[in-house]
Each structure stands twice: as C-alpha cells, then as structure tokens.
Design a protein around this motif. Structure first.
Motif, PDB file in Angstrom:
ATOM      1  N   PHE A 187      28.850  78.397  24.608  1.00 25.57           N
ATOM      2  CA  PHE A 187      28.327  77.111  24.143  1.00 25.57           C
ATOM      3  C   PHE A 187      28.629  76.743  22.842  1.00 25.57           C
ATOM      4  CE2 PHE A 187      24.966  74.261  22.448  1.00 25.57           C
ATOM      5  CZ  PHE A 187      24.532  73.499  23.410  1.00 25.57           C
TER       6      PHE A 187
ATOM      7  N   ALA B 107      21.840  77.125  26.696  1.00 29.78           N
ATOM      8  CA  ALA B 107      23.215  76.684  27.398  1.00 29.78           C
ATOM      9  C   ALA B 107      22.914  75.566  28.602  1.00 29.78           C
ATOM     10  CB  ALA B 107      24.241  77.838  27.462  1.00 29.78           C
TER      11      ALA B 107
ATOM     12  N   GLN C  87      32.258  75.355  22.776  1.00 31.53           N
ATOM     13  CA  GLN C  87      32.504  74.187  23.841  1.00 31.53           C
ATOM     14  C   GLN C  87      31.956  72.941  22.839  1.00 31.53           C
ATOM     15  OE1 GLN C  87      30.406  73.974  27.355  1.00 31.53           O
ATOM     16  NE2 GLN C  87      30.898  71.656  27.741  1.00 31.53           N
ATOM     17  N   PHE C  88      30.980  73.174  22.042  1.00 33.63           N
ATOM     18  CA  PHE C  88      30.611  72.091  21.078  1.00 33.63           C
ATOM     19  C   PHE C  88      30.969  72.131  19.666  1.00 33.63           C
ATOM     20  CE2 PHE C  88      27.890  72.203  25.018  1.00 33.63           C
ATOM     21  CZ  PHE C  88      28.089  70.648  25.377  1.00 33.63           C
TER      22      PHE C  88
ATOM     23  N   ALA D  39      23.478  68.268  21.522  1.00 37.15           N
ATOM     24  CA  ALA D  39      24.319  69.310  20.638  1.00 37.15           C
ATOM     25  C   ALA D  39      25.356  68.441  19.676  1.00 37.15           C
ATOM     26  CB  ALA D  39      25.343  70.016  21.576  1.00 37.15           C
TER      27      ALA D  39
ATOM     28  N   TRP E  43      16.828  76.099  21.884  1.00 45.99           N
ATOM     29  CA  TRP E  43      17.843  75.404  23.046  1.00 45.99           C
ATOM     30  C   TRP E  43      18.141  76.694  23.768  1.00 45.99           C
ATOM     31  CZ3 TRP E  43      23.137  77.273  23.602  1.00 45.99           C
ATOM     32  CH2 TRP E  43      23.246  78.249  22.596  1.00 45.99           C
TER      33      TRP E  43
ATOM     34  N   CYS F  61      19.831  69.796  25.793  1.00 45.31           N
ATOM     35  CA  CYS F  61      20.275  70.480  24.773  1.00 45.31           C
ATOM     36  C   CYS F  61      21.586  70.328  24.776  1.00 45.31           C
ATOM     37  CB  CYS F  61      20.100  72.129  25.064  1.00 45.31           C
ATOM     38  SG  CYS F  61      18.054  72.576  25.203  1.00 45.31           S
ATOM     39  N   ARG F  62      22.454  70.322  25.579  1.00 41.58           N
ATOM     40  CA  ARG F  62      23.788  69.994  25.873  1.00 41.58           C
ATOM     41  C   ARG F  62      24.196  68.564  25.450  1.00 41.58           C
ATOM     42  NH1 ARG F  62      26.587  73.906  28.743  1.00 41.58           N
ATOM     43  NH2 ARG F  62      28.479  72.664  29.033  1.00 41.58           N
TER      44      ARG F  62
END
Length: 208
Positions: free
Chosen positions: A132, A91, A135-136, A100, A89, A96-97
């Motif tokens: 990243f 960012a 965030q996830f 996640a 992956w 990918c996002r």
C-alpha cells in the motif's frame, strides 16, 4: 488563526458524501450499530463528521506504543512537542485508499513545519502495508496494530470508536486530541486546515 470554541461537530458537505458513496460506504448510522450489523465488510463507514475540541477541554495526552513495518518501535515519546496526524487505516478499506493521496500531499506540505504523521494499520500483515505504501507513495510509518489486542486502538479509546476505519486525528503538541474526523477525509484542504489550526496554537496555550 487561533480557535476558541468548545466541542463542535460539523458535517462535511456533499462532496464527502459523494466520495463515501463511491467508496461503497453509507453514512449517517450509529458507528457501533454499523459494526454489529455489518462487521464482515471490514470497516465502519463513518459519517465524515469533524469534531474539534478547545484547548481547555481536551483530554489527557494519549500514551501509546507499537511496532511499525520495519520492526522498530514507535510511541508517543517520538512525537513529543510536535503536532501529529494519526490515521487509522488498512489496505482493503476503500475509503482509506481514496483518502491516501490527501494524506500524502499534506505530509509533504508540512514536513518542514514540525508536523509528524503516523498510520495505525488495524488489519493487515506487513507485506500488505508495504505494498500500500509503495502504491500511494506513503513515506511515513504505520504501526501494525492488528495483533496483540489492538493496543494502540485501545489507547485511543474514547477518542476513536474501535473498528471505525478510516479515522484521522490531529494531536496537539502535548499529544492531546484536538480534531477528529471519523470517515473519509473531505480532501487535502480539510486536513490542511485542521493541521494549520493546531500549529497556530502557541506552546503556552497548548500547555494551559
């Protein structure tokens, strides 16, 4: 439930196609052709196909080593004896996002079942990877593989087309690739099924 099948390819259904469309990807083209024709977008939009390999047809264990976000080293030795999810992956990759949260949910679900997760970041610097992860809510480490010749990606050559991001692999307890998804995961249920199927293989079978 134990699986007894040869190599098979199963196209993920309409839900995945829709998800890929929302992420700005177009499926169905040859991966290497996509990269040659549109590499500036930074990722190859895999078709979301899943390939599973029976125990007696799997390749040798993959030997790899790289540096994770905190500067420590992670290698195949750290996953010895465990089923492992390897996710390629970076960012800025929209698919990918999108996938996640599914990886994070599966990681939490299988945390106590001898399943490890390791990311392979193919493009970013540490600060981007850490942002990243924050965030996830990603709690598992990622190898920073964007420098030094992409050694981890090359270690998986033959299993993962170079630059095919995202790609998710399920390694058996011997470190061999049991399942491969090129493109965005169809969802947590797909990942859960592939992990559980690999977990259900007995140690004796995995060594056969």
């Amino acid at each position: 439930m134990k699986s007894r099948f040869g190599v098979r390819s199963v196209l993920v259904g309409a839900a995945l196609v829709g998800a890929l469309g929302l992420a700005g990807c177009s499926g169905g083209s040859n991966l290497s052709d996509q990269w040659n024709e549109g590499g500036d977008k930074g990722y190859v939009s895999g078709d979301g196909s899943t390939t599973s390999t029976s125990i007696d047809e799997r390749s040798e264990p993959v030997v790899f080593e790289g540096t994770v976000e905190d500067g420590s080293t992670f290698s195949n030795k750290d996953i010895a004896g465990d089923v492992t999810v390897v996710n390629f992956w970076y960012a800025g990759c929209a698919p990918c996002r999108a996938e996640a949260p599914d990886l994070v949910a599966a990681h939490a679900e299988f945390a106590d079942d001898g399943v490890q997760f390791i990311g392979v970041n193919t493009r970013d610097q540490v600060a981007q990877a850490e942002q990243f992860a924050e965030q996830f809510n990603v709690e598992y480490p990622s190898i920073m593989d964007n420098a030094g010749g992409r050694e981890v990606q090359r270690a998986f050559a033959g299993q993962v087309p170079l630059n095919a991001v995202p790609t998710t692999l399920i390694l058996d307890r011997e470190g061999r690739v049991a399942h491969r998804v090129i493109g965005q995961l169809a969802g947590e249920s797909q990942l859960r099924t592939l992990i559980q199927e690999t977990l259900d293989e007995s140690p004796a079978e995995a060594k056969s």
